[in-house]
Design an enzyme around this catalytic site. Structure first.
Site, PDB file in Angstrom:
ATOM      1  N   GLU A   1      56.001  19.081 -27.217  1.00  0.00           N
ATOM      2  CA  GLU A   1      55.713  18.580 -28.552  1.00  0.00           C
ATOM      3  C   GLU A   1      56.600  17.385 -28.840  1.00  0.00           C
ATOM      4  OE1 GLU A   1      53.306  19.772 -30.235  1.00  0.00           O
ATOM      5  OE2 GLU A   1      52.925  21.714 -29.310  1.00  0.00           O
TER       6      GLU A   1
ATOM      7  N   ASP B   1      34.212  26.681 -30.489  1.00  0.00           N
ATOM      8  CA  ASP B   1      35.347  26.901 -31.381  1.00  0.00           C
ATOM      9  C   ASP B   1      35.950  25.571 -31.827  1.00  0.00           C
ATOM     10  OD1 ASP B   1      37.188  28.603 -32.761  1.00  0.00           O
ATOM     11  OD2 ASP B   1      38.676  28.206 -31.206  1.00  0.00           O
TER      12      ASP B   1
END
Length: 328
Positions: A233, A258
């Protein structure tokens, strides 16, 4: 002749030692049955090395820490591990299985190799016109077929190149693109970025894929299957390694469905919808909605969508049979 075989076995500590192979070949010509266990262990080393390599190739990876030198050292370590595993005790049991199937004698199988025992009633290797070296050719055939099977199993759902990835994913991408009002190219580009054209995605502990093609996290609202894997991240402009929970699916189709549901139903991504063939606008809308922390995320999606690899893959698909009605 046992001493000659023992000498050959000592020389063939690794299946890349050609001088050791020559010694083993000479010994096998005089006493093929005695050489069979040694050659079977060499095959087990090759087989194990192929499985390890396929597992490394399918690993989620970390481009900020990976390097060519590191990959080389990892390959050498895996090579030595394969040799060590096959030469210690009963190894993985593959060598013993081959010895039995080719008519030789092997020590009782270890408990860990019970699942590798040949079927009951398996016949010994055929005799007759093959000669003393006949079992060598049969072992080569077994090695090629078993090795190919191992690679296919370990490489399940790893397309291997952009054309293959686009061919397999385009039908699912078209359905998602129609719901989101964007181009198929944009959806495929994001999936290609997240998985490196299908080569890397979160995996279960047994190595099976999660089919998570869009890096979808499993938050508190997710009640489906999940998998915990290392990730990278960007926080305050600095890459930070973390461990995060990702969604897991039973098929690529579920992943695309999804993904389309998340973007279409969440107002955070309203600016990404209805962009048509404006891939850059779609990608900026994703970033503005907080889809990714990478400041270059939008640029990367646009670059992949406009790359020669994507264009060539889409052109090949459009010119083929059974292509989706619209690929732009």
């Amino acid at each position: 002749m046992a001493s000659g075989i023992d000498s050959a076995a000592q020389n063939v500590n690794t299946w890349t030692d050609l001088s050791g192979f020559n010694a083993l070949r000479q010994s096998a010509q005089s006493d093929a049955k005695s050489a069979l266990p040694v050659v079977a262990k060499q095959f087990e080393s090759i087989f194990t090395q192929m499985v390890l390599k396929s597992m490394r190739d399918a690993n989620f990876g970390d481009p900020n820490f990976d390097s060519q030198a590191g990959d080389s050292w990892q390959g050498l370590a895996d090579h030595q591990l394969a040799v060590t595993l096959s030469n210690q005790g009963h190894g993985l049991g593959i060598a013993e299985m081959l010895v039995r199937q080719l008519g030789g004698k092997a020590a009782p199988a270890s408990p860990g190799a019970a699942g590798l025992a040949p079927p009951s009633g398996a016949s010994a290797a055929p005799s007759g016109t093959d000669g003393d070296d006949g079992w060598l050719s049969r072992l080569g055939s077994v090695a090629r077929s078993a090795g190919s099977a191992a690679v296919r199993a370990a490489s399940h759902f790893i397309p291997g190149d952009p054309a293959d990835f686009v061919t397999k994913m385009a039908p699912f991408a078209q359905k998602a693109a129609e719901k989101l009002g964007v181009s198929v190219r944009a959806v495929l580009a994001q999936a290609a970025l997240e998985t490196q054209w299908g080569k890397h995605m979160p995996q279960h502990g047994d190595g099976t894929p999660s089919y998570n093609l869009f890096g979808m996290k499993a938050g508190s609202s997710w009640d489906g299957e999940r998998i915990s894997v290392p990730t990278l991240e960007v926080e305050g402009g600095v890459p930070v390694r973390k461990r995060a929970a990702f969604r897991a699916y039973e098929s690529p189709a579920q992943s695309f469905d999804d993904y389309a549901r998340l973007l279409g139903d969440n107002p955070r991504y309203a600016q990404a919808l209805g962009k048509g063939d404006d891939v850059a606008g779609f990608a900026r809308g994703l970033v503005q909605g907080g889809y990714a922390t990478d400041p270059s995320y939008a640029h990367k999606i646009a670059a992949i969508a406009n790359s020669p690899a994507m264009r060539q893959a889409l052109d090949a698909l459009k010119n083929g049979a059974g292509a989706p009605t619209s690929l732009e």
